[in-house]
Design a protein around this motif. Structure first.
Motif, PDB file in Angstrom:
ATOM      1  N   PRO A 112       0.832  -1.207   0.000  1.00  0.00           N
ATOM      2  CA  PRO A 112       0.000   0.000   0.000  1.00  0.00           C
ATOM      3  C   PRO A 112       0.868   1.260   0.000  1.00  0.00           C
ATOM      4  O   PRO A 112       2.061   1.207   0.316  1.00  0.00           O
ATOM      5  CB  PRO A 112      -0.789  -0.132   1.313  1.00  0.00           C
ATOM      6  CG  PRO A 112       0.039  -1.023   2.170  1.00  0.00           C
ATOM      7  CD  PRO A 112       0.736  -1.961   1.259  1.00  0.00           C
ATOM      8  N   PRO A 113       0.278   2.409  -0.347  1.00  0.00           N
ATOM      9  CA  PRO A 113       1.063   3.657  -0.410  1.00  0.00           C
ATOM     10  C   PRO A 113       1.743   4.022   0.907  1.00  0.00           C
ATOM     11  O   PRO A 113       2.871   4.531   0.898  1.00  0.00           O
ATOM     12  CB  PRO A 113       0.011   4.704  -0.796  1.00  0.00           C
ATOM     13  CG  PRO A 113      -1.043   3.936  -1.525  1.00  0.00           C
ATOM     14  CD  PRO A 113      -1.086   2.600  -0.857  1.00  0.00           C
ATOM     15  N   ALA A 114       1.097   3.754   2.035  1.00  0.00           N
ATOM     16  CA  ALA A 114       1.703   4.082   3.328  1.00  0.00           C
ATOM     17  C   ALA A 114       2.962   3.252   3.560  1.00  0.00           C
ATOM     18  O   ALA A 114       3.969   3.762   4.082  1.00  0.00           O
ATOM     19  CB  ALA A 114       0.696   3.841   4.456  1.00  0.00           C
ATOM     20  N   LEU A 115       2.923   1.975   3.144  1.00  0.00           N
ATOM     21  CA  LEU A 115       4.097   1.115   3.316  1.00  0.00           C
ATOM     22  C   LEU A 115       5.229   1.559   2.391  1.00  0.00           C
ATOM     23  O   LEU A 115       6.414   1.556   2.784  1.00  0.00           O
ATOM     24  CB  LEU A 115       3.718  -0.333   3.029  1.00  0.00           C
ATOM     25  CG  LEU A 115       4.725  -1.412   3.449  1.00  0.00           C
ATOM     26  CD1 LEU A 115       4.960  -1.371   4.954  1.00  0.00           C
ATOM     27  CD2 LEU A 115       4.230  -2.792   3.039  1.00  0.00           C
ATOM     28  N   LEU A 116       4.894   1.963   1.159  1.00  0.00           N
ATOM     29  CA  LEU A 116       5.915   2.462   0.234  1.00  0.00           C
ATOM     30  C   LEU A 116       6.550   3.744   0.765  1.00  0.00           C
ATOM     31  O   LEU A 116       7.764   3.958   0.616  1.00  0.00           O
ATOM     32  CB  LEU A 116       5.300   2.709  -1.138  1.00  0.00           C
ATOM     33  CG  LEU A 116       4.969   1.472  -1.971  1.00  0.00           C
ATOM     34  CD1 LEU A 116       4.287   1.878  -3.267  1.00  0.00           C
ATOM     35  CD2 LEU A 116       6.230   0.679  -2.271  1.00  0.00           C
ATOM     36  N   LEU A 117       5.745   4.593   1.381  1.00  0.00           N
ATOM     37  CA  LEU A 117       6.284   5.828   1.973  1.00  0.00           C
ATOM     38  C   LEU A 117       7.242   5.501   3.112  1.00  0.00           C
ATOM     39  O   LEU A 117       8.302   6.133   3.253  1.00  0.00           O
ATOM     40  CB  LEU A 117       5.135   6.709   2.473  1.00  0.00           C
ATOM     41  CG  LEU A 117       5.534   8.039   3.118  1.00  0.00           C
ATOM     42  CD1 LEU A 117       6.281   8.910   2.111  1.00  0.00           C
ATOM     43  CD2 LEU A 117       4.309   8.769   3.652  1.00  0.00           C
ATOM     44  N   LEU A 118       6.896   4.494   3.905  1.00  0.00           N
ATOM     45  CA  LEU A 118       7.780   4.062   4.997  1.00  0.00           C
ATOM     46  C   LEU A 118       9.090   3.507   4.438  1.00  0.00           C
ATOM     47  O   LEU A 118      10.181   3.836   4.939  1.00  0.00           O
ATOM     48  CB  LEU A 118       7.074   3.005   5.841  1.00  0.00           C
ATOM     49  CG  LEU A 118       7.895   2.384   6.985  1.00  0.00           C
ATOM     50  CD1 LEU A 118       8.278   3.452   8.012  1.00  0.00           C
ATOM     51  CD2 LEU A 118       7.112   1.258   7.654  1.00  0.00           C
ATOM     52  N   PHE A 119       9.011   2.686   3.391  1.00  0.00           N
ATOM     53  CA  PHE A 119      10.210   2.129   2.763  1.00  0.00           C
ATOM     54  C   PHE A 119      11.085   3.240   2.181  1.00  0.00           C
ATOM     55  O   PHE A 119      12.317   3.201   2.294  1.00  0.00           O
ATOM     56  CB  PHE A 119       9.833   1.142   1.666  1.00  0.00           C
ATOM     57  CG  PHE A 119       9.188  -0.120   2.171  1.00  0.00           C
ATOM     58  CD1 PHE A 119       9.370  -0.530   3.477  1.00  0.00           C
ATOM     59  CD2 PHE A 119       8.399  -0.897   1.336  1.00  0.00           C
ATOM     60  CE1 PHE A 119       8.784  -1.689   3.951  1.00  0.00           C
ATOM     61  CE2 PHE A 119       7.814  -2.061   1.794  1.00  0.00           C
ATOM     62  CZ  PHE A 119       7.999  -2.454   3.103  1.00  0.00           C
ATOM     63  N   THR A 120      10.447   4.222   1.543  1.00  0.00           N
ATOM     64  CA  THR A 120      11.203   5.326   0.935  1.00  0.00           C
ATOM     65  C   THR A 120      11.929   6.139   1.997  1.00  0.00           C
ATOM     66  O   THR A 120      13.094   6.520   1.820  1.00  0.00           O
ATOM     67  CB  THR A 120      10.258   6.220   0.125  1.00  0.00           C
ATOM     68  OG1 THR A 120       9.572   5.435  -0.858  1.00  0.00           O
ATOM     69  CG2 THR A 120      11.025   7.327  -0.574  1.00  0.00           C
TER      70      THR A 120
END
Length: 231
Positions: free
Chosen positions: A143-151
């Protein structure tokens, strides 16, 4: 343990890309070409699969096929971030080789030493992109929130690593220590948990047997009272 080893392997691949591949032109464009070819193959296979099931192609279904292209994009920026010239000076001044009977001279004033930057913000952007792709590929649901955390995590790691071999080696050594602790600690933790569960089960069994004994005693007394009232 498998998860820790997977992290170690991905860190090693990231270090290989950051320290070696992005530093040399031929390796960089060879890697970009192979990743582009892989993207094309994955896209063709995905297109055939979706055509057979009459499913429309969306960005969500293409995210796995586009992942190698994102890595290639990041590798290019890492390479470009190391091609900024920070110093360009003549290697030597003009040298006069004239001797007795020899009027020839050798002029090497046009030869220059070019020093490239080892790190730049462009390199940081590329390293963050590649690292985010490596981490996100370990998860099926992104999900977008997880991608933001990874970034965000990749940004701060890249800000510390800066394409340095020794920093990547330090990170892999730390991950190796964690893997060793997992190998040593998990059997001990398993034994402790088994003993705790056995103790709990023993106490539960004693309570069940005690309750069963009380119920039998109550039934015995009830039967005795019924027999006494009848007689």
């Amino acid at each position: 343990l498998a998860a820790v080893l997977q992290v170690v392997v991905r860190t090693g691949l990231m270090g290989l890309v950051s320290v070696l591949i992005s530093k040399y032109t031929i390796l960089t464009f060879l890697a970009i070409g192979l990743l582009t070819l892989l993207t094309t193959k994955m896209y063709s296979a995905l297109k055939k699969q979706l055509a057979g099931s009459n499913t429309p192609m969306t960005l969500a279904t293409m995210k796995d096929a586009l992942s190698p292209l994102a890595i290639a994009f990041g590798i290019f920026f890492m390479y470009r971030g190391r091609r900024f010239i920070i110093e360009s000076t003549p290697a030597t001044d003009g040298v006069d080789n004239a001797v007795v009977g020899d009027s020839t001279t050798t002029d090497v004033s046009n030869e220059t030493e070019i020093t490239y930057a080892e790190w730049s913000w462009t390199f940081l952007f590329g390293e963050t992109t590649v690292m985010t792709s490596f981490i996100s590929n370990s998860f099926d649901n992104r999900p977008p929130a997880l991608l933001l955390l990874f970034t965000t995590l990749s940004f701060f790691l890249s800000l510390w690593l800066r394409g340095s071999f020794w920093r990547y080696a330090t990170l892999m050594g730390f991950e190796g220590i964690i893997a060793l602790l997992v190998v040593l600690a998990f059997p001990i933790m398993e034994m402790i948990l088994e003993s705790i569960v056995e103790e709990k089960m023993r106490k539960v069994g004693e309570k069940i047997r005690a309750h069963d004994a009380r119920m039998k005693e109550m039934l015995r007394r009830k039967k005795e009272q019924q027999q006494g009232s009848v007689s």
